[in-house]
Design an enzyme around this catalytic site. Structure first.
Site, short mmCIF file in Angstrom:
data_model
loop_
_atom_site.label_atom_id
_atom_site.label_comp_id
_atom_site.label_asym_id
_atom_site.label_seq_id
_atom_site.Cartn_x
_atom_site.Cartn_y
_atom_site.Cartn_z
N GLU A 45 0.84 -1.20 0.00
CA GLU A 45 0.00 0.00 0.00
C GLU A 45 0.87 1.24 0.00
O GLU A 45 1.81 1.33 0.78
CB GLU A 45 -0.93 0.02 1.22
CG GLU A 45 -2.01 1.08 1.10
CD GLU A 45 -2.96 1.08 2.29
OE1 GLU A 45 -4.15 1.39 2.09
OE2 GLU A 45 -2.52 0.78 3.41
N GLY A 79 2.69 1.70 11.08
CA GLY A 79 2.32 1.03 12.32
C GLY A 79 1.86 -0.38 12.05
O GLY A 79 2.14 -1.30 12.81
N MET A 99 -0.20 -2.94 8.54
CA MET A 99 -0.76 -2.99 7.18
C MET A 99 -1.77 -4.12 7.11
O MET A 99 -1.47 -5.26 7.47
CB MET A 99 0.35 -3.18 6.15
CG MET A 99 -0.15 -3.34 4.72
SD MET A 99 -1.14 -1.93 4.19
CE MET A 99 -2.25 -2.73 3.04
N GLU A 100 -2.98 -3.80 6.57
CA GLU A 100 -4.14 -4.68 6.67
C GLU A 100 -4.23 -5.75 5.60
O GLU A 100 -5.34 -6.20 5.28
CB GLU A 100 -5.40 -3.83 6.62
CG GLU A 100 -5.67 -3.13 5.28
CD GLU A 100 -5.12 -1.72 5.19
OE1 GLU A 100 -5.55 -0.96 4.32
OE2 GLU A 100 -4.22 -1.39 6.01
N ASN A 101 -3.13 -6.19 5.01
CA ASN A 101 -3.20 -7.22 3.96
C ASN A 101 -4.23 -8.29 4.34
O ASN A 101 -4.24 -8.79 5.46
CB ASN A 101 -1.83 -7.89 3.80
CG ASN A 101 -0.69 -6.90 3.79
OD1 ASN A 101 -0.60 -6.04 2.93
ND2 ASN A 101 0.19 -7.01 4.79
N HIS A 110 -7.90 -1.74 14.48
CA HIS A 110 -7.89 -0.94 13.26
C HIS A 110 -7.68 -1.83 12.03
O HIS A 110 -8.40 -1.73 11.03
CB HIS A 110 -6.77 0.11 13.36
CG HIS A 110 -6.63 0.99 12.17
ND1 HIS A 110 -7.07 2.29 12.15
CD2 HIS A 110 -6.10 0.77 10.94
CE1 HIS A 110 -6.83 2.84 10.97
NE2 HIS A 110 -6.22 1.93 10.22
N GLU A 111 -6.69 -2.70 12.11
CA GLU A 111 -6.37 -3.54 10.95
C GLU A 111 -7.45 -4.60 10.70
O GLU A 111 -7.74 -4.94 9.55
CB GLU A 111 -5.01 -4.20 11.14
CG GLU A 111 -3.86 -3.24 11.40
CD GLU A 111 -3.78 -2.10 10.39
OE1 GLU A 111 -4.10 -2.33 9.21
OE2 GLU A 111 -3.41 -0.99 10.79
N HIS A 142 -10.31 -3.14 8.89
CA HIS A 142 -10.01 -3.03 7.46
C HIS A 142 -10.39 -4.29 6.69
O HIS A 142 -10.59 -4.22 5.47
CB HIS A 142 -8.50 -2.81 7.26
CG HIS A 142 -8.09 -1.38 7.23
ND1 HIS A 142 -8.72 -0.43 6.47
CD2 HIS A 142 -7.08 -0.72 7.88
CE1 HIS A 142 -8.14 0.74 6.63
NE2 HIS A 142 -7.14 0.59 7.49
#
Length: 957
Positions: free
Chosen positions: A177, A311, A313-315, A347-348, A351
């Site tokens: 991203e 911080g 990443m929502e892969n 948060h992730e 997503h």
């Protein structure tokens, strides 16, 4: 092309590889092609809509010894419009061979030439055929390539960690991203061009590989390598593809629905993964219930990456984290660390629905991903850990930060057109995350819980596995409101918050039983009327009743009839609305008196907002500072963290400006004001970890302030604790919440022996939380040589990780002398920093702003301006404009406010003014000896962690 004229397109690129590689390095501002002077067939940064991908088959083989990787990709393409070109994204890849095959395949297909061209500027390659590709047909594109494992934090990059015995181990991880999938494989690297991905990883036997989906099979190869084949993915965007090749250990459990949840980390850190595993399962189950949509994949992995810019990443199915955002050390970590880890995981995981299942059509609506994930993280955290007071944290790290950022003229609308990779990276900022979350919170409160949740559930179900823009969300929420019997046009309301920058100041005038309202844009310095209007969910209660009254303000001026006479009103209840409030002077004075006499009639968040709004209005010039300081006198009896913290933030900002402008007398008077209000509370603090999270935060904040006063024993006590801990070789227990402060005092008052001891502890530690605290303390050294060593070590990723370079910079930027040192260092090594962090990244932007935002003179303004104007492609980037505006605001603020602030303080603290040697005219312009630690945030590029209390303030004499 006739259906029977099947063809076979082949291009061997060996002869072109040198030209291709040179084209990437000779002139990055020009288009390149195989034939010199030939024009690239596509001029837009956005890819053409003539072809879309349906399925990628990707094979990746990382070579750890040579730090390179080879790749092969087969893409199933669908042609929507007749075209001669297949244009897709590629960056820093050396393409070796390409082949295009029409479907269905036929043995009589003819070989035709296929020409390759490249646009370095737009990060695209084009395969051009002399024969037209027909609409309605499907094709397979095969490409083989090689590349170096990236030395930055994007694409497919190498990372390292150190074991307790000193061994350095390497891994390879991805971060795609927003526009870096193209660095790992040629692809249609836009969020709307979703496809299915089938990943194969070739690896050696000492490593393991993970990807978005579970492993289907592992095949041994003749060369003793292993080939891991993963299941087909669901339909998703290219930026969500992920794979990690490492020697990590893992720990797993399962959710109620049977989803496998795993946490991966180096084996020596596995003890720190238990909380993340627990939180991950609980939050996943919460979101499944909240959204009423099951998580669609069979597994989800949470991976701690030792070198990580953001911080997290929502892969999809494989979330990667900075270690501090995932690991919780039960021996060292605090409740604040637990809150941070909980929020990042939430948060992730949010997503996985907002962003992954439903993705914005283009990056101009990034806030649909990030604003929602930020807001939902607080909702989930409050559900999982209500004792952590997530609502307070939302105000601190999200609401107030968004108001501050959006006060500048260089801010931007939430939804903003973007046309380059650098512009896209700049969208990952406070506006997208924090303002996005704040206006969603405001809308949630306006619509009520059933309507809001009903709307977002419908939105997610309707657009699952597809793309959406903000109007789709407004339509779903409006429909939900109508079904509940509430007439509201959500789009009409929310367009006023997303399509224009800034936010309103609502001016309130109380005239008998009539409440008069007017709105105007709020900025940090006055400007002419912009004509902006907002539809404002205006809320208030009165001196007669705690019942909250709501009113949707649509016009520039409106009035509300009250049933009874009231002494005062408090508007924007609990800061649910994204606006500031200005009261008429008589009402403000009555509120000030009420705060002094019985502050409990206002909630702690309302008391905090009164302080914040009042000091911002004074800073802007629409209110005298005497009124703001008079209101602050109520803090003499305050016990709550939130309002005290807000007061300290404003005092810190003033002290910073006065420190950099060498106004030492005013600094001493401000210190006296702080001591008179908070001194008793400072001395009442215990040196332990007792209490709730807000109580711990308050203790840390107050003791951090107290150690700056010689008459208080805090600094001496902290120094004794440090040396006792040092004599025991770090084996004695320090209060967890005060470790960072104790380390800082030990370094500040110590010498080489203390500094080298703490550096050794930094190297030995396997706790990322501990390392950050130690590094911040090491940066407090008085030695210029050591400061330079820290900067160089971090930049070179030697001993100090490059990911923590920003921590050192922000520490050194806090006072004039070390600020100048770090500014010169950043200028000297600018090209290296850009290569590592990329132009437009929020990490690099924060590095620059943390330095330049302190400057208060025209000379420094011109110096900063000259530096950035001398660099190509920088003038129009947001962080450059923000840096210059911040300096300008500081200059204007001092010119306008210094005298009136000094005047009020002089009258209030006459004895200090007449007896303090720094207030004598002959000494007034001396260089200040007070060391001020600036207010700053530690963030992730993807979302933002709030300031820790000890980082809010540092005054040492």
């Amino acid at each position: 092309m006739p259906a029977n004229n099947r063809f076979f397109l082949v291009l061997t690129l060996a002869s072109f590889s040198k030209t291709f590689e040179e084209a990437q390095h000779i002139n990055t501002s020009a288009n390149h092609s195989a034939t010199p002077g030939e024009v690239f067939p596509w001029s837009s940064y956005r890819l053409p809509d003539s072809i879309i991908p349906e399925h990628y088959y990707i094979t990746i083989h990382p070579d750890f010894q040579n730090r390179t990787f080879t790749g092969r990709v087969k893409i199933l393409l669908a042609v929507l419009k007749d075209t001669d070109h297949v244009v897709l994204n590629s960056k820093n890849l050396q393409l070796r061979e390409a082949l295009l095959l029409p479907l269905p395949e036929h043995h009589n297909q003819k070989k035709l030439s296929l020409r390759l061209q490249e646009s370095v500027q737009n990060e695209q390659v084009a395969f051009t055929s002399s024969t037209t590709l027909q609409a309605g047909r499907k094709y397979k594109l095969f490409v083989s390539y090689t590349a170096a494992l990236s030395s930055s934090f994007s694409g497919f990059y190498k990372a390292f960690y150190r074991t307790r015995n000193g061994t350095t181990r390497m891994l390879a991880a991805t971060h795609f991203e927003a526009t870096s999938a193209r660095k790992a494989f040629p692809c249609f690297d836009e969020p709307s061009m979703k496809a299915v991905f089938s990943i194969t990883i070739i690896r050696d036997q000492q490593h393991n590989a993970i990807s978005n989906m579970p492993k289907r099979t592992t095949v041994p190869r003749a060369d003793r390598l292993l080939e891991d084949h993963f299941l087909h993915s669901v339909k998703m965007s290219s930026y969500l593809v992920a794979f990690v090749v490492s020697d990590f250990a893992s720990k797993s459990t399962a959710s109620k629905r049977g989803t496998k949840v795993s946490v991966f980390a180096p084996s020596e850190q596995m003890i720190q993964t238990q909380y993340a595993l627990h939180a991950g399962v609980k939050i996943l189950q919460f979101f499944e219930e909240y959204f009423q949509i099951p998580y669609p994949l069979p597994k989800i992995d949470l991976v701690a990456i030792p070198d990580f810019e953001a911080g997290a990443m929502e892969n999809w199915g494989l979330i990667t984290f900075r270690e501090t955002s995932l690991l919780y050390d039960p021996k060292i970590s605090t409740l604040r660390n637990k809150l941070w880890v909980t929020q990042v995981i939430a948060h992730e995981l949010a997503h996985q629905w907002f962003g992954n299942l439903v993705t914005m059509e283009w990056w101009n609506d990034l806030w649909l991903n990030e604003g929602f994930a930020t807001y939902m993280a607080f909702i989930a955290t409050n559900h999982l850990e209500p004792s952590l007071c997530a609502e307070d944290q939302l105000l601190i790290t999200t609401f107030y930060r968004a108001l501050e950022k959006d006060s500048f003229r260089t801010s931007h609308p939430i939804s903003l057109p973007v046309r380059s990779s650098a512009q896209i990276r700049e969208m990952f900022d406070v506006v997208s995350y924090c303002k996005g979350a704040s206006i969603l919170r405001m809308l949630h409160n306006l619509l009520t819980e059933p309507i809001f949740t009903g709307g977002i559930r419908a939105y997610l179900k309707e657009h699952s596995y597809g793309n959406a823009h903000q109007d789709h969300l407004w339509q779903a929420l409006t429909k939900s409101a109508v079904e509940a019997g509430k007439s509201v046009n959500v789009k009409a309301i929310m367009d006023t918050w997303t399509m224009q920058k800034g936010y309103p100041l609502v001016s309130v005038t109380l005239q008998g039983r009539k409440l008069k309202l007017s709105q105007s844009i709020f900025t940090l310095y006055p400007q002419s009327d912009t004509g902006f209007l907002w539809q404002i969910p205006f809320t208030f209660y009165t001196s007669n009743s705690t019942a909250v009254i709501s009113h949707l303000m649509k016009s520039k001026e409106e009035s509300i009839d009250l049933p009874h006479d009231v002494a005062w009103i408090k508007a924007n209840v609990n800061s649910t609305g994204f606006y500031r409030v200005s009261y008429d002077l008589p009402t403000l004075r009555v509120i000030s008196r009420q705060l002094r006499e019985q502050r409990s009639v206002f909630s702690r968040s309302d008391r905090a907002s009164l302080i914040d709004d009042t000091f911002h209005l004074a800073s802007q010039g629409s209110l005298k500072y005497s009124e703001a300081f008079s209101l602050s006198l109520s803090l003499g009896k305050e016990k709550e963290y939130l309002p005290i913290r807000m007061f300290v933030v404003h005092m810190t900002r003033m002290l910073s400006k006065f420190a950099f402008s060498r106004e030492r007398c005013v600094m001493q008077l401000l210190k006296k004001h702080i001591l008179s209000l908070l001194g008793g509370l400072m001395q009442a603090q215990r040196w332990d970890d007792s209490g709730t999270l807000p109580q711990q935060n308050l203790r840390t904040l107050l003791l951090s302030i107290a150690k700056g006063y010689r008459r208080l024993p805090a600094a001496q006590h902290a120094e004794r604790l440090f040396h006792h801990w040092m004599e025991a070789d770090g084996k004695t227990q320090l209060p967890r919440t005060l470790r960072g402060m104790v380390f800082q005092v030990g370094i500040k008052k110590g010498g080489d022996r203390e500094w080298m001891f703490l550096l050794r502890k930094y190297i030995e530690s396997t706790s990322s939380t501990d390392k950050v605290q130690i590094l911040a303390a090491l940066s407090r050294t008085r030695s210029t040589r050591k400061k330079k060593w820290l900067l160089n070590a971090a930049l070179q990723n030697q001993v100090i990780k490059t990911q923590d370079f920003g921590t050192i910079v922000r520490q050194l930027a806090r006072c004039p002398k070390s600020n100048q040192l770090v500014w010169k260092f950043v200028q000297r090594h600018w090209s290296k920093l850009v290569k590592k962090f990329s132009l437009g990244s929020s990490y690099l932007s924060r590095i620059v702003v943390s330095i330049t935002s302190k400057y208060t003179t025209r000379k420094k303004y011109e110096e900063v301006k000259k530096f950035f104007r001398s660099r190509k492609n920088l003038r129009n980037l947001a962080f450059v404009r923000q840096s210059l505006e911040m300096i300008k605001v500081n200059i204007l603020w001092l010119k306008k406010n210094k005298k009136q602030i000094k005047s009020w303080l002089r009258e209030e603290y006459t004895e200090t003014y007449t007896t303090n040697r720094h207030c004598r005219p002959a000494r007034a312009k001396q260089k200040p000896l007070i060391d001020l630690h600036t207010v700053y945030s530690f963030t992730d590029a993807n979302w933002i962690q709030g300031n820790s209390p000890e980082e809010e303030w540092e005054i040492s004499t």
